[in-house]
Design a protein around this motif. Sequence first.
Motif, PDB file in Angstrom:
ATOM      1  N   CYS A  46       0.835  -1.208   0.000  1.00  0.00           N
ATOM      2  CA  CYS A  46       0.000   0.000   0.000  1.00  0.00           C
ATOM      3  C   CYS A  46       0.863   1.250   0.000  1.00  0.00           C
ATOM      4  O   CYS A  46       0.581   2.215  -0.714  1.00  0.00           O
ATOM      5  CB  CYS A  46      -0.940   0.001   1.205  1.00  0.00           C
ATOM      6  N   PHE A  47       1.917   1.224   0.802  1.00  0.00           N
ATOM      7  CA  PHE A  47       2.831   2.366   0.807  1.00  0.00           C
ATOM      8  C   PHE A  47       3.446   2.567  -0.578  1.00  0.00           C
ATOM      9  O   PHE A  47       3.450   3.673  -1.114  1.00  0.00           O
ATOM     10  CB  PHE A  47       3.935   2.174   1.847  1.00  0.00           C
ATOM     11  N   LEU A  48       3.958   1.484  -1.151  1.00  0.00           N
ATOM     12  CA  LEU A  48       4.588   1.585  -2.476  1.00  0.00           C
ATOM     13  C   LEU A  48       3.591   2.011  -3.549  1.00  0.00           C
ATOM     14  O   LEU A  48       3.925   2.804  -4.429  1.00  0.00           O
ATOM     15  CB  LEU A  48       5.239   0.250  -2.849  1.00  0.00           C
ATOM     16  N   MET A  49       2.370   1.500  -3.477  1.00  0.00           N
ATOM     17  CA  MET A  49       1.360   1.878  -4.463  1.00  0.00           C
ATOM     18  C   MET A  49       1.028   3.363  -4.339  1.00  0.00           C
ATOM     19  O   MET A  49       0.966   4.080  -5.333  1.00  0.00           O
ATOM     20  CB  MET A  49       0.097   1.042  -4.309  1.00  0.00           C
ATOM     21  N   GLY A  50       0.817   3.830  -3.118  1.00  0.00           N
ATOM     22  CA  GLY A  50       0.522   5.248  -2.914  1.00  0.00           C
ATOM     23  C   GLY A  50       1.661   6.128  -3.373  1.00  0.00           C
ATOM     24  O   GLY A  50       1.455   7.160  -4.012  1.00  0.00           O
ATOM     25  N   PHE A  51       2.874   5.713  -3.073  1.00  0.00           N
ATOM     26  CA  PHE A  51       4.046   6.490  -3.448  1.00  0.00           C
ATOM     27  C   PHE A  51       4.272   6.456  -4.959  1.00  0.00           C
ATOM     28  O   PHE A  51       4.371   7.498  -5.612  1.00  0.00           O
ATOM     29  CB  PHE A  51       5.272   5.950  -2.710  1.00  0.00           C
ATOM     30  N   THR A  88      -9.741   3.494  -3.123  1.00  0.00           N
ATOM     31  CA  THR A  88     -10.441   4.135  -2.020  1.00  0.00           C
ATOM     32  C   THR A  88      -9.966   5.574  -1.853  1.00  0.00           C
ATOM     33  O   THR A  88     -10.781   6.500  -1.696  1.00  0.00           O
ATOM     34  CB  THR A  88     -10.224   3.346  -0.713  1.00  0.00           C
ATOM     35  N   LEU A  89      -8.664   5.786  -1.900  1.00  0.00           N
ATOM     36  CA  LEU A  89      -8.102   7.131  -1.803  1.00  0.00           C
ATOM     37  C   LEU A  89      -8.655   8.040  -2.896  1.00  0.00           C
ATOM     38  O   LEU A  89      -9.049   9.175  -2.626  1.00  0.00           O
ATOM     39  CB  LEU A  89      -6.572   7.067  -1.910  1.00  0.00           C
ATOM     40  N   GLY A  95     -13.982  13.714  -3.665  1.00  0.00           N
ATOM     41  CA  GLY A  95     -15.125  14.257  -2.937  1.00  0.00           C
ATOM     42  C   GLY A  95     -16.279  13.289  -2.803  1.00  0.00           C
ATOM     43  O   GLY A  95     -17.429  13.716  -2.681  1.00  0.00           O
ATOM     44  N   GLU A  96     -15.978  12.008  -2.830  1.00  0.00           N
ATOM     45  CA  GLU A  96     -17.016  10.990  -2.703  1.00  0.00           C
ATOM     46  C   GLU A  96     -16.745  10.091  -1.495  1.00  0.00           C
ATOM     47  O   GLU A  96     -16.577   8.879  -1.625  1.00  0.00           O
ATOM     48  CB  GLU A  96     -17.078  10.157  -3.984  1.00  0.00           C
TER      49      GLU A  96
END
Length: 125
Positions: A46-51, A88-89, A95-96
């Motif tokens: 998750c960290f790597l995907m977000g980054f 999800t982010l 705005g949903e």
Amino acid sequence: MFATFGYVTFFALIGVWARYGQNLLVQTVFGRGFPWAILSINVMGCFLMGFLFFETLDRISVSPELRTGILTGGLGTYTTFSTFSVETLVLFENGEPAKGLIYVFSTMVLCLGATFAGAWISRSI
């Protein structure tokens, strides 16, 4: 299109090796009493995907094919939870928040329910 498949295949191999290696390492260090290995894989993924999602979108210039290979092939085989987290982010950032919360809770309930149902069916056959 063929380049995309090539990148996805290449990075999928790396992702699955990384997942397996981390799984073995964490289980060796911490044991199997709690799913620390998968938890660590999901958190790291998750960290790597977000980054990397935003780095390759905003800062690092890579081809769409390579980006898909890294994110979908590499991190997708390393952990699918990272994709869920980014989706999800994006819902929250667009705005949903209601859709984001529905997605989180329905994913947890449906996926856990499907896991239990699959296990039950398997054990019943």
